[in-house]
Design a protein around this motif. Structure first.
Motif, PDB file in Angstrom:
ATOM      1  N   GLN A 429      -5.560  -5.212  -5.415  1.00  0.00           N
ATOM      2  CA  GLN A 429      -5.669  -5.765  -4.254  1.00  0.00           C
ATOM      3  C   GLN A 429      -4.726  -5.200  -3.134  1.00  0.00           C
ATOM      4  O   GLN A 429      -4.056  -4.142  -3.432  1.00  0.00           O
ATOM      5  CB  GLN A 429      -4.549  -7.123  -4.372  1.00  0.00           C
ATOM      6  CG  GLN A 429      -5.297  -8.513  -5.104  1.00  0.00           C
ATOM      7  CD  GLN A 429      -5.329  -8.281  -6.386  1.00  0.00           C
ATOM      8  OE1 GLN A 429      -4.227  -7.667  -6.969  1.00  0.00           O
ATOM      9  NE2 GLN A 429      -6.315  -9.099  -7.164  1.00  0.00           N
ATOM     10  N   VAL A 430      -5.211  -5.348  -2.106  1.00  0.00           N
ATOM     11  CA  VAL A 430      -4.542  -4.474  -1.009  1.00  0.00           C
ATOM     12  C   VAL A 430      -4.109  -5.273   0.530  1.00  0.00           C
ATOM     13  O   VAL A 430      -4.795  -6.428   0.425  1.00  0.00           O
ATOM     14  CB  VAL A 430      -5.986  -3.678  -0.331  1.00  0.00           C
ATOM     15  CG1 VAL A 430      -5.383  -2.624   0.840  1.00  0.00           C
ATOM     16  CG2 VAL A 430      -6.362  -2.801  -1.662  1.00  0.00           C
ATOM     17  N   MET A 431      -3.470  -4.973   0.832  1.00  0.00           N
ATOM     18  CA  MET A 431      -2.755  -5.670   2.159  1.00  0.00           C
ATOM     19  C   MET A 431      -2.103  -4.923   3.317  1.00  0.00           C
ATOM     20  O   MET A 431      -1.475  -4.014   3.057  1.00  0.00           O
ATOM     21  CB  MET A 431      -1.648  -6.673   1.630  1.00  0.00           C
ATOM     22  CG  MET A 431      -1.139  -7.429   2.570  1.00  0.00           C
ATOM     23  SD  MET A 431       0.458  -8.308   2.074  1.00  0.00           S
ATOM     24  CE  MET A 431      -0.068  -9.767   1.219  1.00  0.00           C
ATOM     25  N   THR A 432      -2.883  -5.014   4.627  1.00  0.00           N
ATOM     26  CA  THR A 432      -2.732  -4.068   5.534  1.00  0.00           C
ATOM     27  C   THR A 432      -2.114  -4.917   6.689  1.00  0.00           C
ATOM     28  O   THR A 432      -2.989  -6.145   7.184  1.00  0.00           O
ATOM     29  CB  THR A 432      -4.097  -3.618   6.086  1.00  0.00           C
ATOM     30  OG1 THR A 432      -4.573  -2.705   4.801  1.00  0.00           O
ATOM     31  CG2 THR A 432      -4.015  -2.522   7.195  1.00  0.00           C
ATOM     32  N   ASN A 433      -1.077  -4.599   7.316  1.00  0.00           N
ATOM     33  CA  ASN A 433      -0.563  -5.250   8.443  1.00  0.00           C
ATOM     34  C   ASN A 433       0.009  -4.352   9.338  1.00  0.00           C
ATOM     35  O   ASN A 433       0.407  -3.200   9.149  1.00  0.00           O
ATOM     36  CB  ASN A 433       0.666  -6.133   8.033  1.00  0.00           C
ATOM     37  CG  ASN A 433       0.220  -7.244   7.199  1.00  0.00           C
ATOM     38  OD1 ASN A 433      -0.457  -8.353   7.879  1.00  0.00           O
ATOM     39  ND2 ASN A 433       0.387  -7.684   6.011  1.00  0.00           N
ATOM     40  N   ARG A 434      -0.150  -4.940  10.771  1.00  0.00           N
ATOM     41  CA  ARG A 434       0.359  -3.833  11.758  1.00  0.00           C
ATOM     42  C   ARG A 434       1.799  -4.391  12.284  1.00  0.00           C
ATOM     43  O   ARG A 434       2.042  -5.755  12.248  1.00  0.00           O
ATOM     44  CB  ARG A 434      -0.497  -4.003  13.026  1.00  0.00           C
ATOM     45  CG  ARG A 434      -1.592  -3.150  12.810  1.00  0.00           C
ATOM     46  CD  ARG A 434      -1.807  -1.716  12.428  1.00  0.00           C
ATOM     47  NE  ARG A 434      -1.215  -1.021  13.665  1.00  0.00           N
ATOM     48  CZ  ARG A 434      -1.858  -0.684  14.375  1.00  0.00           C
ATOM     49  NH1 ARG A 434      -3.274  -1.002  14.852  1.00  0.00           N
ATOM     50  NH2 ARG A 434      -1.397   0.208  15.457  1.00  0.00           N
ATOM     51  N   VAL A 435       2.957  -3.516  12.235  1.00  0.00           N
ATOM     52  CA  VAL A 435       4.081  -4.191  12.770  1.00  0.00           C
ATOM     53  C   VAL A 435       4.747  -3.239  13.584  1.00  0.00           C
ATOM     54  O   VAL A 435       4.388  -2.054  13.869  1.00  0.00           O
ATOM     55  CB  VAL A 435       5.234  -4.167  11.372  1.00  0.00           C
ATOM     56  CG1 VAL A 435       4.776  -5.306  10.498  1.00  0.00           C
ATOM     57  CG2 VAL A 435       5.232  -2.814  10.906  1.00  0.00           C
ATOM     58  N   TYR A 436       5.385  -3.773  14.717  1.00  0.00           N
ATOM     59  CA  TYR A 436       5.958  -3.141  15.921  1.00  0.00           C
ATOM     60  C   TYR A 436       7.603  -3.197  15.953  1.00  0.00           C
ATOM     61  O   TYR A 436       7.795  -3.758  16.881  1.00  0.00           O
ATOM     62  CB  TYR A 436       5.164  -3.613  17.144  1.00  0.00           C
ATOM     63  CG  TYR A 436       3.808  -3.339  17.061  1.00  0.00           C
ATOM     64  CD1 TYR A 436       3.334  -2.202  17.407  1.00  0.00           C
ATOM     65  CD2 TYR A 436       2.964  -4.120  16.397  1.00  0.00           C
ATOM     66  CE1 TYR A 436       1.775  -1.660  17.418  1.00  0.00           C
ATOM     67  CE2 TYR A 436       1.594  -4.031  16.284  1.00  0.00           C
ATOM     68  CZ  TYR A 436       1.085  -2.737  16.828  1.00  0.00           C
ATOM     69  OH  TYR A 436      -0.345  -2.487  16.838  1.00  0.00           O
ATOM     70  N   PRO A 437       8.086  -2.587  15.037  1.00  0.00           N
ATOM     71  CA  PRO A 437       9.727  -2.753  15.097  1.00  0.00           C
ATOM     72  C   PRO A 437      10.345  -1.892  16.395  1.00  0.00           C
ATOM     73  O   PRO A 437       9.696  -1.127  16.791  1.00  0.00           O
ATOM     74  CB  PRO A 437      10.191  -1.896  14.043  1.00  0.00           C
ATOM     75  CG  PRO A 437       9.090  -0.943  13.572  1.00  0.00           C
ATOM     76  CD  PRO A 437       7.744  -1.634  13.839  1.00  0.00           C
ATOM     77  N   LEU A 438      11.328  -2.665  16.814  1.00  0.00           N
ATOM     78  CA  LEU A 438      11.863  -2.168  18.102  1.00  0.00           C
ATOM     79  C   LEU A 438      13.016  -1.191  17.762  1.00  0.00           C
ATOM     80  O   LEU A 438      13.386  -0.058  18.276  1.00  0.00           O
ATOM     81  CB  LEU A 438      12.409  -3.188  18.787  1.00  0.00           C
ATOM     82  CG  LEU A 438      11.421  -4.273  19.483  1.00  0.00           C
ATOM     83  CD1 LEU A 438      12.001  -5.475  20.081  1.00  0.00           C
ATOM     84  CD2 LEU A 438      10.224  -3.751  20.043  1.00  0.00           C
TER      85      LEU A 438
END
Ligand code: FRU
Length: 468
Positions: A429-438
């Motif tokens: 299984q694969v899981m791709t997410n974009r995240v934009y930490p400050l």
């Protein structure tokens, strides 16, 4: 010019400037990988679609090339600002020529979508064919939404599978040709079972490890139109693909329109758009938007499609830390600082561990209340990515199932400036997410109340693939 901005990724493909969506025309040609992409160089919103172009010797380091297709002909250009262009498509090699097959789109015209080809001898300059459109209209079993041809060669003939819809069902139309110019319609090879979406975008049909697979990006399908891998039996003579089972290709939030190629090592490699339509895309403020996943090698094992980063990615690793036999408990957290771009491998010994749940924190900050949490439930075999405190951008979480009845749980996590690609159990299984930490601390922690045994924990910094 390539924009300099703090949101640029270190080892994922992005447009030099402007808007990017789907990967197009993935092909191995003259010892190089080619990646084309839906591109508007003039703005950060989707607009008149061009085909951007890049190539690579290793499917990891990409070199920008001049735009390959510009909307210019009446089947792909109009005065309407948004709603025309060279839409998605694919590539095939014929007698040392590189041939692109794509959809010309003109909103308001009937039919609005036609299929076209463009030919190149040097892999750099493309000439649109005089016979365009080579497929001038949609079949009776489809409608005007008729796009994204994926072309391949089989036994000296060319096939193209094209996405369409009718009466609420996504469909894949199949065509055959001797010369890429005259196409015979063979019929609808597969269609939605009712929950697989009402329009099939970007179909791809291929064999991997002797299994026939159809990939589709369904509009209004299950879970945010998440792309599906459908396994089944394809018969190129009858033109039918009989569905057997299907699953999400990627359980994350940010994954769409994947396409594959086959290379000189006979590897089936997939790249997807690491975004979805209508998501917040915070990098827009920096003058560019859109990224691709890393190149993922496909395989078929245990009746499932697996994907794993191509081994060439490992060449980017440096300053590695490798430890074994770590016990984590309420007395003993694991915490370290990572480079903004990192590769992590975690192997958990499930037989020795007492823990029922544990959490991995990524991009956590000491100064601001910010982190991405991967919450792992070992009793249910469920892994959830929680993004509520991830900084800017979308906050929706995502969950993937995994096999918790094995002796080990293996996680590989590719972290970049604003992306997290997680591969569970060798890519089952694969899981791709974009995240934009400050924040910038990039803390990586593993926290568990009850004893959790890591048989192995390795992590590396990752080099950039970009020059300058
Ligand atoms: C998929 C898609 C395709 C279309 C392209 C237009 O994301 O909607 O169906 O060809 O994008 O840019």
């Amino acid at each position: 010019a390539v924009v300099k901005s703090p949101s640029r990724l270190h080892y994922h493909f992005m447009p030099p400037i402007g808007w990017m969506n789907d990967p197009n025309g993935l092909v191995y040609f003259n010892h190089e990988y080619h990646l084309f992409y839906q591109y508007d160089p003039y703005g950060v919103e989707w607009g008149p679609m061009h085909w951007g172009h890049a190539k690579s010797k290793d499917a990891v380091h990409w070199e920008y090339l001049p735009v390959a297709l510009v909307p210019s002909e009446d089947y792909e250009f109009s005065e309407i600002e948004r709603g025309h262009g060279c839409f998605s498509g694919s590539a095939v090699v014929r007698d040392k020529q590189l041939i692109l097959m794509y959809t010309g789109n003109v909103d308001g015209r009937h039919p609005k979508q036609t299929q076209n080809i463009a030919i190149s001898s040097d892999g750099l300059h493309f000439e649109k064919c005089h016979e365009n459109p080579v497929i001038a209209s949609f079949p009776e079993e489809g409608t005007e939404d008729f796009r994204d041809p994926k072309v391949w060669e089989e036994n000296g003939q060319y096939y193209a599978v094209i996405g369409t819809k009718k009466e609420g069902l996504g469909k894949a139309a199949l065509y055959r040709s001797q010369n890429l110019v005259n196409w015979n319609y063979l019929g609808i090879c597969a269609q939605s079972n009712g929950e697989q979406g009402d329009m099939w975008e970007c179909p791809d049909l291929f064999k991997v490890d002797d299994q026939d697979i159809l990939l589709v990006s369904p509009m209004y399908g299950l879970k945010n139109s998440s792309p599906l891998a459908i396994s089944g039996i394809f018969d190129s003579e009858t033109g039918k693909f009989v569905q057997d089972a299907y699953d999400f290709i990627d359980y994350g939030h940010d994954f769409y329109a994947p396409q594959t190629l086959i290379d000189d090592q006979n590897r089936r490699i997939m790249i997807g758009w690491m975004n979805i339509w209508f998501a917040e895309m915070p990098e827009k403020k920096d003058g560019w938007v859109g990224a691709m996943t890393v190149s993922r090698k496909l395989s078929y094992q245990n009746n499932q499609l697996y994907q794993y980063p191509v081994k060439e990615i490992e060449e980017l690793r440096y300053d590695g830390v490798s430890t074994s036999e770590i016990m984590i408990s309420n007395q003993n957290d694991f915490s370290t600082q990572l480079h903004e771009a990192a590769d992590i491998e975690i192997e958990i010994d499930l037989e020795k561990s007492k823990a029922e749940v544990f959490s991995i924190y990524l991009k956590a900050s000491e100064t601001v209340d910010e982190y991405i949490e991967l919450l792992v439930d070992l009793t249910k075999g469920k892994l959830t990515c929680i993004r509520e405190k991830s900084g800017a951008g979308e906050k929706t979480g995502s969950t993937a199932p995994f096999n918790h009845e094995l002796a080990k749980l293996k996680l590989r996590i590719l972290v970049d400036t604003n992306s997290i690609e997680l591969f569970i159990n060798d890519g089952q299984q694969v899981m791709t997410n974009r995240v934009y930490p400050l924040g910038e601390d990039n803390l990586f922690k593993i926290i568990s109340e009850q004893a959790l045994y890591l048989s192995q924990l390795n992590y590396w910094k990752m080099k950039t693939i970009w020059k300058g």
